[in-house]
Design an enzyme around this catalytic site. Structure first.
Site, PDB file in Angstrom:
ATOM      1  NE  ARG A  49      22.177  30.707  -5.551  1.00 51.99           N
ATOM      2  CZ  ARG A  49      22.118  30.242  -4.372  1.00 51.99           C
ATOM      3  NH1 ARG A  49      22.754  29.529  -3.993  1.00 51.99           N
ATOM      4  NH2 ARG A  49      21.228  30.762  -3.375  1.00 51.99           N
ATOM      5  N   GLY A  50      24.101  33.452  -3.978  1.00 49.91           N
ATOM      6  CA  GLY A  50      23.895  33.650  -2.461  1.00 49.91           C
ATOM      7  C   GLY A  50      24.582  34.819  -2.059  1.00 49.91           C
ATOM      8  CB  ALA A  51      23.134  37.842  -0.630  1.00 46.61           C
ATOM      9  NE  ARG A  86      24.097  38.009  -9.462  1.00 40.51           N
ATOM     10  CZ  ARG A  86      23.309  37.053  -8.712  1.00 40.51           C
ATOM     11  NH1 ARG A  86      23.646  35.926  -8.054  1.00 40.51           N
ATOM     12  NH2 ARG A  86      22.062  36.834  -9.047  1.00 40.51           N
ATOM     13  CD  GLN A 187      18.673  30.542  -8.372  1.00 41.81           C
ATOM     14  OE1 GLN A 187      17.599  29.978  -8.803  1.00 41.81           O
ATOM     15  NE2 GLN A 187      19.166  31.699  -8.467  1.00 41.81           N
ATOM     16  CG  ASP A 228      20.074  38.767  -2.833  1.00 45.55           C
ATOM     17  OD1 ASP A 228      19.127  38.174  -2.605  1.00 45.55           O
ATOM     18  OD2 ASP A 228      21.047  38.304  -3.171  1.00 45.55           O
ATOM     19  CG  ASN A 238      15.254  36.607  -1.046  1.00 47.44           C
ATOM     20  OD1 ASN A 238      16.346  36.218  -0.967  1.00 47.44           O
ATOM     21  ND2 ASN A 238      14.451  35.623  -1.152  1.00 47.44           N
ATOM     22  CE  LYS A 239      17.364  34.319  -7.430  1.00 44.19           C
ATOM     23  NZ  LYS A 239      17.935  35.094  -8.395  1.00 44.19           N
TER      24      LYS A 239
END
Ligand code: MRU
Length: 343
Positions: A49-51, A86, A187, A228, A238-239
């Site tokens: 995960r993570g852009a 995603r 996370q 993101d 973002n998250k």
């Protein structure tokens, strides 16, 4: 022979493995990626995960696949599947776009591997440049607040928002990172704390709902978050929970910085309104599932609102730190963060 190594992925002679981020921190298990559809499953399950990281992993999976198939159409199909794994992080489209822009006739002759390796190394450099532009925003003794994980396992390098903290620590600055746990997939609590502890960076974990209280106590000097997708007008996805932190920071007059490589800026996206937000499964909110066990506490028939990301309006963002510089509100308004020369 291709060899790549970062905190969250390794490639050794066409064996491509990723560190399973769903099992961290209790288990450090590496998964060998078998195919593009396997990679899609891994991305959807947030095992990686993570852009920036999902973009690079998708690129490597595609390069690996090109060696196994003789069909250009199949490679294109796999690229499409990977790109849509995603929807919110634009880095997936960026990386797949770079792969597909290489000459088709060379795809099975190493051009895709070459492009994937370039993306991997580019990201390491981008992280270093981001840190260079972020450091001047910190004072010695700074108490930072962050969300989710923007570190070594979210990129090929030292990270984005967290990379600034690592660099400051490495330079001998006295900084402290406060981390919100980041429900529902934790996370912050699982991954960021694990990373910070490994690097001996002083840190404190708090529940998402405690951020306001920490700010009210006057503890937080600045909020640093990842992104993101950054729209042309500066609105940033973002998250989930990032927007709440921005509202809280504005109320408490605390600077709020968005940190990302230029690969996260989407020149085709006018504003945050146009950013597709991934909706995730109800079960993530009905309880928790992980290497620590499975617990369900909510009535399983209840409706759930579970967006993976939210959009912070540009007006709440003090500035954006990119690899190519720092852009304050005025610069963002003038679209200066979009005038980026590709390396
Ligand atoms: O759902 P995730 O864990 O992939 O969300 C990650 C984030 O929101 C990060 O802040 C963002 O991707 C930047 S990572 C350098």
């Amino acid at each position: 022979m291709i060899q790549l190594l970062s905190a969250g992925l390794r490639v050794n002679n066409n064996v491509f493995e990723i560190l399973d981020q769903q099992l961290l921190p209790s288990q450090e298990t590496w998964i060998a990626v078998q195919s593009p559809s396997h990679m899609v499953e891994i991305i959807k399950a947030l095992k990686v995960r993570g852009a920036p990281m999902i973009g690079i992993c998708a690129a490597i999976a595609l390069a690996q696949y090109a060696e196994k198939t003789s069909s250009i159409v199949e490679i294109e199909h796999a690229a499409h599947e990977l790109q849509n794994a995603r929807p919110t992080a634009v880095n997936l489209a960026y990386c797949i776009g770079k792969m597909l822009a290489t000459p088709r006739q060379d795809w099975q002759k190493g051009a895709l591997w070459e492009a994937a390796v370039k993306l991997f190394h580019e990201d390491i450099t981008l992280c270093e440049s981001i840190a260079k532009h972020g450091i001047p925003l910190l004072k010695n003794g700074a108490q930072l607040l962050t969300i989710c994980n923007t570190g070594r396992i979210a990129t090929a390098g030292i990270g984005t928002a967290l990379g600034i903290a690592y660099k400051a620590h490495e330079l001998g600055m006295n900084i402290h990172v406060n981390v919100v746990e980041t429900r529902p997939l934790l996370q912050g609590g699982r991954l960021t704390i694990w990373e910070l502890k490994k690097q001996n960076v002083p840190c404190t974990l708090l529940i998402d709902n405690a951020a306001a209280a920490l700010m009210q106590k006057g503890v937080v000097d600045a909020v640093f978050v990842g992104a993101d997708r950054i729209a042309c007008n500066g609105d940033s996805a973002n998250k989930i929970g990032t927007y709440s932190l921005a509202v809280l920071a504005a109320y408490h007059r605390i600077p709020f910085y968005v940190v990302a490589p230029y690969t996260t800026v989407d020149p085709l996206c006018e504003s945050g309104m146009h950013i597709e937000i991934e909706q995730r499964s109800f079960s993530e909110v009905h309880g928790v599932q992980g290497s620590f066990g499975n617990v369900t506490w909510a009535e399983s028939s209840v409706q759930v609102f579970n967006p993976a990301f939210d959009v912070t309006p540009a007006e709440l963002i003090t500035g954006i730190v990119l690899d190519c510089g720092y852009f304050n509100q005025k610069a963002i308004k003038h679209g200066e963060h979009l005038k980026i020369e590709e390396k």
